[in-house]
Design a protein around this motif. Structure first.
Motif, PDB file in Angstrom:
ATOM      1  N   ASP A   1      56.665  59.012  92.118  1.00 25.17           N
ATOM      2  CA  ASP A   1      55.785  58.014  91.498  1.00 25.17           C
ATOM      3  C   ASP A   1      55.830  58.126  89.976  1.00 25.17           C
ATOM      4  OD1 ASP A   1      54.816  56.660  93.708  1.00 25.17           O
ATOM      5  OD2 ASP A   1      53.218  58.120  94.058  1.00 25.17           O
ATOM      6  N   ASP A   2      56.410  59.197  89.492  1.00 24.49           N
ATOM      7  CA  ASP A   2      56.472  59.405  88.039  1.00 24.49           C
ATOM      8  C   ASP A   2      57.617  58.606  87.444  1.00 24.49           C
ATOM      9  OD1 ASP A   2      54.334  61.167  88.253  1.00 24.49           O
ATOM     10  OD2 ASP A   2      55.671  62.833  88.740  1.00 24.49           O
ATOM     11  N   ARG A   3      57.580  58.448  86.134  1.00 20.75           N
ATOM     12  CA  ARG A   3      58.625  57.687  85.473  1.00 20.75           C
ATOM     13  C   ARG A   3      59.905  58.509  85.398  1.00 20.75           C
ATOM     14  NH1 ARG A   3      59.380  53.418  81.772  1.00 20.75           N
ATOM     15  NH2 ARG A   3      61.156  53.915  80.444  1.00 20.75           N
ATOM     16  N   LEU A   4      60.954  58.008  86.032  1.00 20.78           N
ATOM     17  CA  LEU A   4      62.256  58.681  86.025  1.00 20.78           C
ATOM     18  C   LEU A   4      63.301  57.599  85.751  1.00 20.78           C
ATOM     19  CD1 LEU A   4      63.503  61.096  88.868  1.00 20.78           C
ATOM     20  CD2 LEU A   4      65.009  59.604  87.593  1.00 20.78           C
ATOM     21  N   ARG A   5      64.090  57.775  84.701  1.00 20.78           N
ATOM     22  CA  ARG A   5      65.057  56.741  84.340  1.00 20.78           C
ATOM     23  C   ARG A   5      66.435  57.333  84.088  1.00 20.78           C
ATOM     24  NH1 ARG A   5      61.519  54.277  85.973  1.00 20.78           N
ATOM     25  NH2 ARG A   5      60.346  52.519  85.128  1.00 20.78           N
ATOM     26  N   THR A   6      67.447  56.693  84.656  1.00 20.76           N
ATOM     27  CA  THR A   6      68.827  57.125  84.467  1.00 20.76           C
ATOM     28  C   THR A   6      69.391  56.564  83.161  1.00 20.76           C
ATOM     29  OG1 THR A   6      69.172  57.239  86.848  1.00 20.76           O
ATOM     30  CG2 THR A   6      71.143  57.071  85.478  1.00 20.76           C
ATOM     31  N   TRP A   7      70.032  57.426  82.390  1.00 21.68           N
ATOM     32  CA  TRP A   7      70.726  57.044  81.156  1.00 21.68           C
ATOM     33  C   TRP A   7      72.181  57.488  81.242  1.00 21.68           C
ATOM     34  CZ3 TRP A   7      68.757  54.973  76.437  1.00 21.68           C
ATOM     35  CH2 TRP A   7      67.372  54.723  76.442  1.00 21.68           C
ATOM     36  N   LEU A   8      73.065  56.676  80.654  1.00 26.71           N
ATOM     37  CA  LEU A   8      74.472  57.007  80.625  1.00 26.71           C
ATOM     38  C   LEU A   8      74.902  57.228  79.188  1.00 26.71           C
ATOM     39  CD1 LEU A   8      75.275  56.659  83.571  1.00 26.71           C
ATOM     40  CD2 LEU A   8      73.832  54.731  82.939  1.00 26.71           C
ATOM     41  N   ASP A   9      75.505  58.386  78.930  1.00 25.80           N
ATOM     42  CA  ASP A   9      76.114  58.621  77.623  1.00 25.80           C
ATOM     43  C   ASP A   9      77.529  58.070  77.662  1.00 25.80           C
ATOM     44  OD1 ASP A   9      73.830  59.831  76.785  1.00 25.80           O
ATOM     45  OD2 ASP A   9      74.575  61.890  76.970  1.00 25.80           O
ATOM     46  N   THR A  10      77.822  57.119  76.774  1.00 24.17           N
ATOM     47  CA  THR A  10      79.138  56.474  76.755  1.00 24.17           C
ATOM     48  C   THR A  10      79.662  56.472  75.316  1.00 24.17           C
ATOM     49  OG1 THR A  10      78.527  54.196  76.166  1.00 24.17           O
ATOM     50  CG2 THR A  10      78.141  54.861  78.454  1.00 24.17           C
ATOM     51  N   PRO A  11      80.943  56.138  75.132  1.00 30.06           N
ATOM     52  CA  PRO A  11      81.465  56.043  73.761  1.00 30.06           C
ATOM     53  C   PRO A  11      80.689  55.005  72.930  1.00 30.06           C
ATOM     54  CG  PRO A  11      83.270  56.104  75.345  1.00 30.06           C
ATOM     55  CD  PRO A  11      82.006  55.982  76.146  1.00 30.06           C
TER      56      PRO A  11
ATOM     57  N   ASP B   1      62.661  66.279  85.026  1.00 29.86           N
ATOM     58  CA  ASP B   1      62.210  67.683  85.030  1.00 29.86           C
ATOM     59  C   ASP B   1      60.742  67.822  85.390  1.00 29.86           C
ATOM     60  OD1 ASP B   1      64.709  68.403  84.388  1.00 29.86           O
ATOM     61  OD2 ASP B   1      64.315  68.881  82.275  1.00 29.86           O
ATOM     62  N   SER B   2      59.946  66.853  84.942  1.00 34.51           N
ATOM     63  CA  SER B   2      58.511  66.966  85.204  1.00 34.51           C
ATOM     64  C   SER B   2      58.067  66.033  86.338  1.00 34.51           C
ATOM     65  CB  SER B   2      57.726  66.668  83.923  1.00 34.51           C
ATOM     66  OG  SER B   2      58.078  65.390  83.447  1.00 34.51           O
ATOM     67  N   ALA B   3      59.022  65.363  86.986  1.00 29.29           N
ATOM     68  CA  ALA B   3      58.660  64.430  88.066  1.00 29.29           C
ATOM     69  C   ALA B   3      58.320  65.194  89.333  1.00 29.29           C
ATOM     70  CB  ALA B   3      59.809  63.460  88.331  1.00 29.29           C
ATOM     71  N   ARG B   4      57.273  64.746  90.009  1.00 26.32           N
ATOM     72  CA  ARG B   4      56.897  65.332  91.297  1.00 26.32           C
ATOM     73  C   ARG B   4      57.347  64.388  92.412  1.00 26.32           C
ATOM     74  NH1 ARG B   4      52.595  68.343  91.970  1.00 26.32           N
ATOM     75  NH2 ARG B   4      53.882  68.938  93.751  1.00 26.32           N
ATOM     76  N   PRO B   5      57.712  64.926  93.568  1.00 22.75           N
ATOM     77  CA  PRO B   5      58.057  64.044  94.692  1.00 22.75           C
ATOM     78  C   PRO B   5      56.858  63.164  95.046  1.00 22.75           C
ATOM     79  CG  PRO B   5      58.605  66.346  95.172  1.00 22.75           C
ATOM     80  CD  PRO B   5      57.811  66.354  93.911  1.00 22.75           C
ATOM     81  N   ALA B   6      57.127  61.925  95.425  1.00 17.51           N
ATOM     82  CA  ALA B   6      56.038  61.030  95.847  1.00 17.51           C
ATOM     83  C   ALA B   6      55.431  61.566  97.146  1.00 17.51           C
ATOM     84  CB  ALA B   6      56.587  59.615  96.051  1.00 17.51           C
TER      85      ALA B   6
END
Ligand code: GDP
Ligand code: CA
Length: 311
Positions: free
Chosen positions: A133-143, A171-176
């Motif tokens: 339920d916590d905010r978790l967002r995927t980021w991609l490091d690209t050129p 890191d700080s996200a808890r399972p829903a």
């Protein structure tokens, strides 16, 4: 038999229908990725949860694989005419769901609660849970710099090579609620043929989820999303090649080391079996293309049977 499945959107949702056909909807708990959630036009979009919801409820668009069937696009056309953000495709019916979800979230309901409510309204018997339920967002490091998931995937068509994947907030996200129970009380665990980096990776990035999987007392079976070293759709092969040095089934296995007991992969990759076994994971070679309901069910049954044999 109780089954818990970790899943991304389109590939995972299709596989989930096979599991439902094999064991019944009520026996399945799905833990869905939220790393590619976004806010667009003021709406909270959870693309993978919605692919799962629509597909499992039988109201999805089977051709596109995402969004609702019998969709129209009037709202988005208006957005475009008015110079609003129209790069993320949202159909009229889909927007209706997003209005309800966004309002509920804004009133303070956690995503898991909103998702359960939507699932109940669609008559879903399968438990559908966001990983967190916590905010978790995927980021991609690209050129071209660091890109949020949907900018990279949809707006730029995943053309930028990926040097690194990051899961902001993980890191700080808890399972829903329900997720750890689903992992601990299942008779077997499955990882869908979803993208290991951007669909399963964000789920496994939640520390207690990864820990529960590594401490499992029941078998965990993953299904490879690659056939003949290529993705059926999407950027999985390019990512695997760049981030692990190749596209073999052994490289898919390396994404899940310590977390799985069996990897199910395609006959086209049968030569990779020794490489998978060398990593301490049992290779299971079968046909893995989910071209229709029958082949999807057969793949699901193969994965379920692999788990039973391992037990
Ligand atoms: P997304 O979140 O919508 O991108 O969907 P997923 O990550 O759940 O699924 C995308 C992955 O599914 C891709 O890597 C595809 O290669 C894989 N995939 C799609 N169809 C099939 C299929 O029929 N068989 C297998 N083995 N993988 C598939
Ligand atoms: Ca996704």
């Amino acid at each position: 038999v109780r089954v818990t499945l970790l899943s991304g959107g389109v590939g995972g949702a299709r596989f989930a229908t096979g599991i439902v056909d094999a064991v019944g909807a009520g026996a399945l708990t799905v833990v869905g990725n939220v790393g590619d959630d976004l806010e667009v036009l003021g709406l909270h979009v959870s693309p993978d949860l919605d692919s799962l919801l629509y597909t499992l409820a039988g109201v999805g668009d089977s051709e596109r694989g995402w969004g609702r069937g019998k969709e129209t696009w009037n709202a988005l056309e208006t957005v475009e005419e008015l110079g609003g953000e129209a790069w993320f495709r949202l159909g009229d019916r889909d927007i209706g769901l997003h209005l309800v979800r966004t309002e509920a979230l804004r009133r303070g309901s956690p995503l898991s609660e909103v998702t359960a409510r939507l699932a109940a309204a669609f008559g879903l018997e399968t438990a559908l849970l966001p990983a967190t339920d916590d905010r978790l967002r995927t980021w991609l490091d690209t050129p071209a710099g660091a890109l949020p998931f949907q900018d990279w995937f949809v707006r730029r068509g995943h053309r930028d090579p990926v040097n690194r994947v990051r899961y902001e907030g993980a890191d700080s996200a808890r399972p829903a609620p329900g997720v750890l129970e689903g992992l601990r009380e299942a008779d077997l665990l499955l990882i869908a043929p979803s993208n290991p980096f951007v669909s399963i990776g964000p789920i496994l990035a939640v520390p207690e989820i990864r820990q529960a999987l590594s401490e499992r007392n029941v078998p965990c079976v993953a299904v490879s999303p690659l056939i003949g070293g290529q993705a059926v759709k999407g950027p999985a092969a390019e990512m695997l090649a760049r981030l692990t040095g190749g596209t073999s089934a052994a490289q898919v296995t390396s994404c899940y080391l310590g977390l799985i007991d069996v990897l199910v992969f395609d006959e086209a990759d049968a030569d990779d079996a020794d490489g998978v076994a060398a990593l301490g994971v049992r290779p299971l070679v079968t046909r893995t293309l989910m071209s229709d309901r029958d082949t999807t069910r057969r793949l699901a049954e193969a994965a379920l049977e692999a788990a039973t044999v391992t037990q």
